[in-house]
Design a protein around this motif. Structure first.
Motif, PDB file in Angstrom:
ATOM      1  N   HIS A 490      35.031  49.075  40.399  1.00 39.44           N
ATOM      2  CA  HIS A 490      36.463  49.234  40.636  1.00 39.44           C
ATOM      3  C   HIS A 490      37.085  48.084  41.452  1.00 39.44           C
ATOM      4  N   HIS A 494      39.680  45.003  40.719  1.00 35.87           N
ATOM      5  CA  HIS A 494      40.872  44.654  41.515  1.00 35.87           C
ATOM      6  C   HIS A 494      40.907  43.148  41.774  1.00 35.87           C
ATOM      7  N   ASP A 516      41.905  49.722  49.162  1.00 35.35           N
ATOM      8  CA  ASP A 516      42.629  50.771  48.441  1.00 35.35           C
ATOM      9  C   ASP A 516      42.115  52.149  48.804  1.00 35.35           C
ATOM     10  N   THR A 518      40.439  54.778  46.600  1.00 35.27           N
ATOM     11  CA  THR A 518      39.211  55.312  46.068  1.00 35.27           C
ATOM     12  C   THR A 518      38.696  54.482  44.915  1.00 35.27           C
ATOM     13  N   ASP A 744      46.103  50.671  41.077  1.00 34.94           N
ATOM     14  CA  ASP A 744      45.223  50.814  39.915  1.00 34.94           C
ATOM     15  C   ASP A 744      45.904  50.475  38.586  1.00 34.94           C
TER      16      ASP A 744
HETATM   17 FE    FE Z   1      41.977  51.085  43.262  1.00 29.54          FE
END
Ligand code: FE
Ligand code: ZN
Ligand code: ZN
Length: 761
Positions: A490, A494, A516, A518, A744
């Motif tokens: 994740h 980003h 961020d 999660t 996201d």
């Molecule tokens: Fe995120």
């Protein structure tokens, strides 16, 4: 000397008046030959005197129509032919090739003038448009972009519209949505109260305005979906809308007629002014002026307002100034909280029936639902919060050629992305996939984009979270179609997304501050306060926030008071009931919470920066529970007293960032009754210092002076502005999001680019 040239132009060159423009330039320079749309762009054959041909070519490059965007311009020498004239010839499709599709654009000045001109045949016609403005992506069913393949197909042009459509020198030459009151779409107004009676055209508009004036709530069909509209100055109307919409605290978007009116309510800088006025007409987040009299329920507990200007002719007519008519309207998306925006007349009436008193409808169908985009200004340029209408499906362009890859994005604020050749097509905002209807729209939109842009993925990139619905979709599809599945961590996604935003073409590692809420970590824990060193293809986790237990897992994100309690427990700080966070948890629940923590029952570990913000907001007592995602952090930012320059202290050791001292000092301030604004400021200043210090540590170790900022925490404007300044002052090059949101909503772009580099490697 007479010469011949064949020119091929790629980019946004269809549906934007490109051919008539080329035609008029050809006439001007006495060029013969032709121009045509192909499914791969625009092709021109030009014959003429050498000087004239050169000038003609230059003029195309320099004076191209306002909505066009030239990506490639290819000139070939050919022998001159015996053309007698210059003409526009019919389109032809080229197998496997595609053209970029223009996003929807706000009404242009020429059309606006006609809208208000009593002598014009489209005087006050709500669907006036031309090649320089109007709906595009929202009405396109298929390519090439021609009227029969849009939702305008059912409207047969009248003779006068047809003549304009056919005339290369007319502003409406091949404007696919061209229409007039005689042949085009119509508006009407209906309501339960009217019991089947319907008001059409001007009467419909008058009825809609009457409802608004009387404090009622109406739906308005716009470009990409329905709005719910009411008088933003009417406390009862706004309160009623909030109750009906079950949207407890999330701010409502507003619409005003012009920048002057916006300035009555908000501070508007020069660059914010150009954002408001840009042809994309996004919702711009602006600082509210003090003493402005608007109902609190519009945007509870925040100092900003989201304002947009009208973008359709209908909006202009709806907001027309008149004595007694409000100069500011709530224009929030037409949906129940968390559901996708309604976009058909049928769904508007069924789904919004309970929310609205009346319906301002029309019979031009919307093919693709698009929410309003939400942006703010950062360092004089655009900073996305939600990227949708006006921007999608405009691709991000790179120098290198990419594989055909589908990246499915995250689960919340989902967008997906397709790469092909030099383009990355980042989709419009889809939304939270946990909602069934949103998930269907995700499943339908992917093949729509694949078809429009002729992409057949060879691989699918997804998040590592096994339970994300997007990941499951990717896994199933990769299985059934035998495609390679490429999971991307994740926060690595980003980092890659902000690199892609800056059209970064190298794989040199940079420092990534990925802060961020999660994200699924490589160790299976919940990451979120990550300092990475990496590029597109690989990354290293250099530092992270010390893990803390999250009692109840994801559910804890709705209770900043419990996150605060867990943070205290983890740092060995007692639960004294004089602390607002502790006091707000009833003692029985407190006992359960303690047992949960001590026995480590359903307490996943997290390094989330978002949770640290929640904990601080909880400790101060700003929020015990949240009604929408990131509410605690948003209100904490809003509480900041900017005159306070002090900062709390933190510690970095063993590859982790620790906050025991920060928490202890903060509690001391609470007990000294320091104002929330002071505490909020000292906390934010600590994160500023943290950002700079860890960059100094990493750059000393690696020599890297480039820092990329990504993750939802960077939507905090105080933080991103100050960290940018701090870093730049200390010799760093800072990469911020420019084309995709830091949250996201940008993940898919990062996944797509990371997967491309991994495939290459
Ligand atoms: Fe995120
Ligand atoms: Zn126009
Ligand atoms: Zn007509």
């Amino acid at each position: 000397m007479i010469i011949g040239r064949k020119i091929h132009i790629n980019g946004i060159v269809q549906g934007v008046g490109f051919r008539p423009f080329v035609y008029s330039q050809a006439k001007k320079y006495a060029i013969t030959g032709w121009v045509k749309n192909s499914s791969a762009g625009v092709e021109i054959v030009a014959n003429g005197h050498d000087v004239a041909v050169d000038t003609f070519i230059e003029s195309i490059k320099i004076q191209a129509p306002p909505l066009s965007k030239i990506d490639e311009f290819d000139i070939q020498v050919i022998s001159a032919d015996n053309f007698e004239d210059f003409s526009i010839i019919l389109s032809e499709a080229v197998e496997g090739e595609f053209v970029a599709i223009s996003p929807d654009v706000a009404i242009c000045d020429d059309c606006l003038k006609e809208l208000y001109d009593p002598h014009d045949r489209r005087f006050r016609y709500p669907f006036i448009n031309c090649t320089n403005c109007g709906p595009r992506f929202t009405i396109i069913k298929d390519i090439p972009y021609d009227r029969p393949l849009t939702t305008m197909a059912p409207f047969k042009m009248c003779a006068r519209c047809q003549a304009e459509y056919d005339n290369p020198l007319d502003r409406r030459f091949h404007a696919q949505p061209v229409a007039c009151p005689d042949c085009g779409p119509k508006i009407w107004f209906e309501s339960k109260e009217l019991k089947g009676q319907v008001f059409e055209s001007e009467d419909g508009l008058r009825a809609a305005r009457k409802y608004i004036r009387e404090g009622k709530i109406i739906t308005v069909k716009g470009l990409g979906g329905f709005h719910l509209a009411c008088d933003a100055t009417n406390i009862h109307a706004v309160g009623e809308l909030r109750t009906r919409k079950k949207r407890s605290d999330k701010p409502f978007a507003l619409m005003v007629l012009d920048v002057d009116t916006a300035q009555k309510f908000c501070k508007v800088s020069e660059s914010e002014r150009s954002l408001l006025l840009s042809r994309t007409r996004p919702i711009v987040i602006l600082d509210r002026k003090s003493g402005v009299d608007l109902p609190d329920a519009i945007a509870p507990n925040v100092k900003t307002l989201g304002i947009m200007l009208p973008y359709t002719p209908l909006h202009y007519l709806l907001l027309e100034s008149e004595n007694g008519f409000p100069e500011i309207l709530v224009m929030t998306s037409g949906n129940m909280s968390e559901e996708p925006i309604a976009y058909t007349n049928v769904s508007a009436k069924s789904e919004l029936g309970k929310l609205a008193d009346g319906f301002l409808l029309n019979n031009r169908d919307i093919e693709t639902r698009l929410d309003d985009s939400v942006v703010a200004e950062l360092d004089d340029s655009i900073y996305f919060y939600r990227r949708s209408r006006g921007y999608a499906p405009q691709p991000v362009m790179f120098k290198q050629t990419m594989s055909q890859i589908l990246a499915v994005g995250a689960e919340l604020k989902n967008t997906f992305c397709l790469t092909k050749e030099k383009y990355a097509f980042l989709s419009h905002h889809i939304g939270d996939l946990q909602n069934l209807e949103t998930f269907s729209s995700f499943e339908e939109s992917i093949p729509h984009y694949e078809h429009l842009f002729k992409v057949s993925p060879v691989a699918i990139a997804c998040d590592m979270h096994p339970d994300y619905l997007s990941t499951r979709y990717a896994a199933e599809r990769s299985c059934s179609q035998n495609l390679e599945l490429i999971p991307i961590q994740h926060h690595h996604a980003h980092l890659a997304s902000v690199l892609a935003d800056n059209e970064w073409e190298s794989d040199e590692p940079v420092i990534g501050l990925c802060f961020d809420g999660t994200g699924y970590g490589l160790d299976g824990e919940i990451w979120g306060g990550e300092v990475l060193l990496g590029g597109y293809a690989q990354f290293e986790r250099k530092l992270h926030l010390a893990y803390m237990p999250l009692p109840g897992g994801d559910a804890a994100t709705r209770h900043p008071n419990k996150v605060a309690a867990a943070y205290l427990w983890k740092n060995g700080i007692g639960w004294e009931t004089d602390l607002p966070a502790i006091n707000s948890i009833v003692s029985e629940e407190r006992d359960i919470l303690l047992t949960q923590l001590q026995k480590n029952l359903n307490c996943p570990k997290t390094s989330s920066m978002g949770r640290l913000f929640d904990a601080v907001a909880g400790l101060i007592g700003l929020r015990t529970h949240v009604n929408y995602e990131a509410q605690a952090a948003i209100e904490l930012e809003n509480a900041i007293d900017i005159t306070v320059k002090d900062a709390y202290k933190f510690a970095v050791y063993d590859g982790q960032i620790h906050f025991a001292q920060l928490l202890n000092d903060l509690i001391q301030d609470l007990r000294k009754n320091e104002p929330a604004g002071t505490i909020a400021a000292k906390f934010h200043n600590a994160i500023r210092i943290l950002a700079l210090e860890i960059c100094d540590v990493l750059s000393a170790e690696t020599g890297c002076k480039i820092v990329a900022l990504s993750g939802g925490v960077w939507q905090n404007r105080f933080l991103v502005r100050n960290v940018n300044n701090d870093l730049k002052r200390n010799g760093y090059q800072v990469l911020n999001h420019k084309l995709s949101p830091a949250n996201d909503g940008g993940i898919a772009l990062g996944q797509a680019l990371a997967a491309n580099y991994m495939l290459k490697g």
